[in-house]
Design a protein around this motif. Structure first.
Motif, PDB file in Angstrom:
ATOM      1  N   VAL A   1      -3.958  -5.138  -7.631  1.00 27.01           N
ATOM      2  CA  VAL A   1      -5.225  -4.921  -8.317  1.00 27.01           C
ATOM      3  C   VAL A   1      -6.118  -3.938  -7.564  1.00 27.01           C
ATOM      4  O   VAL A   1      -6.824  -3.126  -8.169  1.00 27.01           O
ATOM      5  CB  VAL A   1      -5.947  -6.262  -8.554  1.00 27.01           C
ATOM      6  CG1 VAL A   1      -6.335  -6.932  -7.241  1.00 27.01           C
ATOM      7  CG2 VAL A   1      -7.164  -6.060  -9.440  1.00 27.01           C
ATOM      8  N   GLY A   2      -6.092  -3.982  -6.244  1.00 31.30           N
ATOM      9  CA  GLY A   2      -6.940  -3.092  -5.453  1.00 31.30           C
ATOM     10  C   GLY A   2      -6.512  -1.642  -5.512  1.00 31.30           C
ATOM     11  O   GLY A   2      -7.312  -0.749  -5.241  1.00 31.30           O
ATOM     12  N   ILE A   3      -5.252  -1.394  -5.857  1.00 28.67           N
ATOM     13  CA  ILE A   3      -4.761  -0.019  -5.965  1.00 28.67           C
ATOM     14  C   ILE A   3      -5.083   0.558  -7.335  1.00 28.67           C
ATOM     15  O   ILE A   3      -5.627   1.650  -7.455  1.00 28.67           O
ATOM     16  CB  ILE A   3      -3.230   0.039  -5.703  1.00 28.67           C
ATOM     17  CG1 ILE A   3      -2.942  -0.291  -4.232  1.00 28.67           C
ATOM     18  CG2 ILE A   3      -2.674   1.414  -6.068  1.00 28.67           C
ATOM     19  CD1 ILE A   3      -1.462  -0.342  -3.899  1.00 28.67           C
ATOM     20  N   LYS A   4      -4.760  -0.180  -8.371  1.00 28.29           N
ATOM     21  CA  LYS A   4      -4.927   0.375  -9.719  1.00 28.29           C
ATOM     22  C   LYS A   4      -6.381   0.391 -10.171  1.00 28.29           C
ATOM     23  O   LYS A   4      -6.739   1.127 -11.083  1.00 28.29           O
ATOM     24  CB  LYS A   4      -4.083  -0.399 -10.726  1.00 28.29           C
ATOM     25  CG  LYS A   4      -4.508  -1.841 -10.959  1.00 28.29           C
ATOM     26  CD  LYS A   4      -3.569  -2.512 -11.953  1.00 28.29           C
ATOM     27  CE  LYS A   4      -3.933  -3.975 -12.180  1.00 28.29           C
ATOM     28  NZ  LYS A   4      -2.984  -4.622 -13.112  1.00 28.29           N
TER      29      LYS A   4
ATOM     30  N   TYR B   1       0.824  -1.206   0.000  1.00 30.74           N
ATOM     31  CA  TYR B   1       0.000   0.000   0.000  1.00 30.74           C
ATOM     32  C   TYR B   1       0.859   1.258   0.000  1.00 30.74           C
ATOM     33  O   TYR B   1       0.488   2.271  -0.605  1.00 30.74           O
ATOM     34  CB  TYR B   1      -0.929   0.015   1.225  1.00 30.74           C
ATOM     35  CG  TYR B   1      -1.957   1.139   1.172  1.00 30.74           C
ATOM     36  CD1 TYR B   1      -3.191   0.929   0.560  1.00 30.74           C
ATOM     37  CD2 TYR B   1      -1.683   2.389   1.714  1.00 30.74           C
ATOM     38  CE1 TYR B   1      -4.135   1.948   0.492  1.00 30.74           C
ATOM     39  CE2 TYR B   1      -2.619   3.417   1.644  1.00 30.74           C
ATOM     40  CZ  TYR B   1      -3.839   3.188   1.036  1.00 30.74           C
ATOM     41  OH  TYR B   1      -4.757   4.210   0.959  1.00 30.74           O
ATOM     42  N   PHE B   2       2.019   1.197   0.645  1.00 24.53           N
ATOM     43  CA  PHE B   2       2.845   2.388   0.808  1.00 24.53           C
ATOM     44  C   PHE B   2       4.040   2.460  -0.149  1.00 24.53           C
ATOM     45  O   PHE B   2       4.693   3.502  -0.231  1.00 24.53           O
ATOM     46  CB  PHE B   2       3.329   2.492   2.254  1.00 24.53           C
ATOM     47  CG  PHE B   2       2.226   2.803   3.223  1.00 24.53           C
ATOM     48  CD1 PHE B   2       1.763   4.093   3.362  1.00 24.53           C
ATOM     49  CD2 PHE B   2       1.630   1.797   3.969  1.00 24.53           C
ATOM     50  CE1 PHE B   2       0.727   4.397   4.237  1.00 24.53           C
ATOM     51  CE2 PHE B   2       0.593   2.075   4.844  1.00 24.53           C
ATOM     52  CZ  PHE B   2       0.140   3.382   4.985  1.00 24.53           C
ATOM     53  N   ARG B   3       4.329   1.404  -0.854  1.00 24.03           N
ATOM     54  CA  ARG B   3       5.510   1.438  -1.726  1.00 24.03           C
ATOM     55  C   ARG B   3       5.203   1.964  -3.126  1.00 24.03           C
ATOM     56  O   ARG B   3       6.104   2.375  -3.842  1.00 24.03           O
ATOM     57  CB  ARG B   3       6.152   0.050  -1.817  1.00 24.03           C
ATOM     58  CG  ARG B   3       5.347  -0.982  -2.584  1.00 24.03           C
ATOM     59  CD  ARG B   3       6.016  -2.346  -2.575  1.00 24.03           C
ATOM     60  NE  ARG B   3       7.206  -2.381  -3.424  1.00 24.03           N
ATOM     61  CZ  ARG B   3       7.958  -3.464  -3.599  1.00 24.03           C
ATOM     62  NH1 ARG B   3       7.655  -4.580  -2.943  1.00 24.03           N
ATOM     63  NH2 ARG B   3       9.006  -3.418  -4.383  1.00 24.03           N
ATOM     64  N   TYR B   4       3.905   1.952  -3.515  1.00 26.90           N
ATOM     65  CA  TYR B   4       3.538   2.416  -4.852  1.00 26.90           C
ATOM     66  C   TYR B   4       2.912   3.814  -4.770  1.00 26.90           C
ATOM     67  O   TYR B   4       1.883   4.008  -4.130  1.00 26.90           O
ATOM     68  CB  TYR B   4       2.558   1.439  -5.514  1.00 26.90           C
ATOM     69  CG  TYR B   4       3.152   0.069  -5.718  1.00 26.90           C
ATOM     70  CD1 TYR B   4       4.125  -0.141  -6.699  1.00 26.90           C
ATOM     71  CD2 TYR B   4       2.761  -1.010  -4.935  1.00 26.90           C
ATOM     72  CE1 TYR B   4       4.680  -1.402  -6.887  1.00 26.90           C
ATOM     73  CE2 TYR B   4       3.314  -2.267  -5.115  1.00 26.90           C
ATOM     74  CZ  TYR B   4       4.280  -2.454  -6.088  1.00 26.90           C
ATOM     75  OH  TYR B   4       4.838  -3.703  -6.264  1.00 26.90           O
ATOM     76  N   TYR B   5       3.560   4.753  -5.417  1.00 26.98           N
ATOM     77  CA  TYR B   5       3.143   6.164  -5.353  1.00 26.98           C
ATOM     78  C   TYR B   5       2.870   6.670  -6.762  1.00 26.98           C
ATOM     79  O   TYR B   5       3.722   6.517  -7.651  1.00 26.98           O
ATOM     80  CB  TYR B   5       4.264   6.971  -4.707  1.00 26.98           C
ATOM     81  CG  TYR B   5       4.029   8.459  -4.594  1.00 26.98           C
ATOM     82  CD1 TYR B   5       2.960   8.976  -3.864  1.00 26.98           C
ATOM     83  CD2 TYR B   5       4.924   9.371  -5.186  1.00 26.98           C
ATOM     84  CE1 TYR B   5       2.769  10.347  -3.731  1.00 26.98           C
ATOM     85  CE2 TYR B   5       4.737  10.740  -5.056  1.00 26.98           C
ATOM     86  CZ  TYR B   5       3.662  11.219  -4.334  1.00 26.98           C
ATOM     87  OH  TYR B   5       3.481  12.579  -4.195  1.00 26.98           O
TER      88      TYR B   5
ATOM     89  N   LYS C   1     -10.534   5.818  -3.101  1.00 28.48           N
ATOM     90  CA  LYS C   1     -10.930   4.516  -2.566  1.00 28.48           C
ATOM     91  C   LYS C   1      -9.865   3.976  -1.622  1.00 28.48           C
ATOM     92  O   LYS C   1      -8.713   3.898  -1.968  1.00 28.48           O
ATOM     93  CB  LYS C   1     -11.156   3.519  -3.699  1.00 28.48           C
ATOM     94  CG  LYS C   1     -12.369   3.818  -4.578  1.00 28.48           C
ATOM     95  CD  LYS C   1     -12.560   2.662  -5.533  1.00 28.48           C
ATOM     96  CE  LYS C   1     -13.562   2.990  -6.617  1.00 28.48           C
ATOM     97  NZ  LYS C   1     -13.669   1.902  -7.587  1.00 28.48           N
ATOM     98  N   TYR C   2     -10.261   3.641  -0.434  1.00 25.91           N
ATOM     99  CA  TYR C   2      -9.302   3.093   0.512  1.00 25.91           C
ATOM    100  C   TYR C   2      -9.888   1.918   1.278  1.00 25.91           C
ATOM    101  O   TYR C   2      -9.235   1.304   2.102  1.00 25.91           O
ATOM    102  CB  TYR C   2      -8.849   4.165   1.518  1.00 25.91           C
ATOM    103  CG  TYR C   2     -10.005   4.844   2.228  1.00 25.91           C
ATOM    104  CD1 TYR C   2     -10.665   4.214   3.272  1.00 25.91           C
ATOM    105  CD2 TYR C   2     -10.418   6.106   1.851  1.00 25.91           C
ATOM    106  CE1 TYR C   2     -11.719   4.817   3.906  1.00 25.91           C
ATOM    107  CE2 TYR C   2     -11.467   6.724   2.491  1.00 25.91           C
ATOM    108  CZ  TYR C   2     -12.111   6.084   3.520  1.00 25.91           C
ATOM    109  OH  TYR C   2     -13.170   6.685   4.147  1.00 25.91           O
TER     110      TYR C   2
END
Length: 467
Positions: free
Chosen positions: A107-110, A69-73, A116-117
């Motif tokens: 998948v949940g991030i992109k 969750y925190f490594r992709y910005y 959305k969180y």
């Protein structure tokens, strides 16, 4: 000349050499002695921060930064500089930022929009349909009416929100995901007129300073006039608290970035295999009290002050994340639960710190004057976030934007206490909201400060061994 006598110059030279050796022998203790004690404008001492950071915060924040969750910005590194034609460049290839392939993004991030969180906001059964939406901000037809109304409220709120930062439009085709672990902040060789212009604009045009002060705020600029620095700090102490805080935040951010570069310096590059590590000479050049005419220790104290500000923001925003609706959603249910547990554990530590900065002391005077000053404060900082698009090195721009946005998010939190207290438990708030972009920037920016303070301890040890 009588026998056995030495020329006067020789005696002076020997005395000077002896004095130099004496100075060098005490250098480590001088650095340590000057970066200690109680910080100005708060009741916290540096030793307490060192111990708290080393034994409680640093190990946990490091683990958190490794979570998906925190490594992709998501960031837009192609936005043009709004103030001048940028012509800077890096001197080494490592300043390049490698965007993350779409297939690597959870998948949940992109699949979700920037707001959305939670698991509720991401309809797991329809993730494949959500992925097909070209515009990440679009409201997918498969979502419930309740979710769609929530998204509309969030969008409306975000459009009207008084941000302290200029946020990237995550829907822009130029915005890309970056894996922060694969693009670490370190020395890039970015310097010269381009780097000088960025910092000079930040200090001289955005920090609060009357024309009567001749000494440049920019530590990279040569001094003008007869000001040796002391009159500048006398003047600084005469400013109102808010304007002093603003300068210390910028100086602390600058010091933190410089510490990262000193700690991860390109030591050598043989057969295409670069060697990175701490550079003592570079550290002394930027922070040693002798080489910086007393400026170095002041810069490092401002780093600690910035750490306190962001630490306070984390303790204040804890209720936002403690709600059951917040899942830090990536699509991996087990990892998401572990990530939230770790984050809440960090928040508990931040709340346990006994010597927090009191943000209520800021903007506390006459209501009309305080409101005007706060708006001026906000606009000055927002302008600095725009200057980050003028950085001519991609990696420097990435980390500059992230850390500036993280600090801007911290300021937003500190001055939203009433809205945070009114948060509903099981539905999105219309009064206070954080996007995923802000959350990632907030925790990573604080992680950078935590790392800076840890690296400073390492440099102190290296200085002692070098005596």
């Amino acid at each position: 000349m009588r026998p056995g006598a030495r020329p006067a110059g020789a005696g002076q030279g020997a005395a000077a050499a002896a004095q130099l050796l004496l100075t060098l022998s005490f250098l480590p203790s001088v650095v340590e002695a000057q970066v200690t004690g109680v910080l100005d404008d708060c009741l916290c001492d540096i030793d307490s921060i060192d111990n708290f950071n080393t034994f409680k915060i640093f190990p946990k924040i490091k683990k958190l930064q490794e979570r998906d969750y925190f490594r992709y910005y998501k960031v837009n590194l192609k936005r043009p500089c709004p103030f001048w034609a940028e012509d800077g460049h890096c001197s080494i290839k490592d300043c390049h930022v490698e965007p993350c392939p779409e297939s690597k993004i959870p998948v949940g991030i992109k699949a979700g929009s920037s707001n959305k969180y939670s698991k509720v906001a991401n309809n797991t059964k329809e993730l494949e349909d959500c992925e097909q939406a070209n515009k990440l901000g679009a409201i997918n037809s498969t979502l419930s009416n309740q979710s769609k109304e929530a998204f509309i409220d969030w969008a409306r709120y975000d459009d009207s929100q008084d941000h302290f930062c200029e946020l990237d439009d995550e829907r822009s085709p130029a915005a890309q995901y970056v894996d922060l672990l694969l693009n670490p902040e370190r020395y890039t060789g970015y310097k010269g007129s381009s780097a000088w212009r960025v910092w000079n604009s930040i200090y001289e045009e955005n920090c609060f300073k009357p024309r009567s002060v001749y000494r440049p705020l920019n530590p990279l600029a040569p001094s003008r006039g007869k000001d040796d620095g002391e009159s500048f700090y006398t003047w600084l102490e005469g400013l109102c608290l808010e304007k002093r805080v603003f300068y210390k935040l910028i100086s602390g951010l600058h010091a933190s970035i410089n510490l990262h570069l000193c700690a991860n310096y390109l030591l050598e590059e043989t057969w295409g295999k670069p060697s990175w590590g701490p550079n003592m000479k570079e550290f002394k050049r930027r922070f040693d009290p002798v080489e910086t005419k007393g400026e170095g220790p002041r810069r490092l104290k401002n780093l600690y002050f910035l750490y306190l500000i962001e630490l306070r923001a984390l303790s204040k925003v804890a209720p936002y994340f403690e709600r059951s609706i917040v899942d830090l959603y990536t699509g991996n249910v087990e990892e998401d639960a572990d990530t939230k547990t770790l984050l809440l554990n960090i928040f508990q530590d931040t709340k346990s710190f006994p010597m927090h900065f009191d943000e209520k002391s800021m903007f506390a005077g006459d209501k009309k004057g305080a409101k005007s000053l706060k708006e001026e404060f906000r606009l000055h900082f927002k302008n600095i976030s725009r200057i980050m698009d003028c950085v001519g090195c991609d990696k420097c721009r990435l980390w500059g934007k992230l850390q500036t946005q993280g600090l801007g998010t911290a300021l937003k939190i500190l001055f939203s206490e009433k809205e945070i207290q009114k948060l509903p438990e099981n539905s999105p708030s219309k009064g206070f909201q954080l996007t995923r972009q802000e959350i990632v920037a907030l925790l990573n920016a604080f992680g950078r400060l935590s790392t800076s303070i840890r690296e400073l301890q390492n440099f102190k040890v290296l200085l002692q061994h070098s005596r």
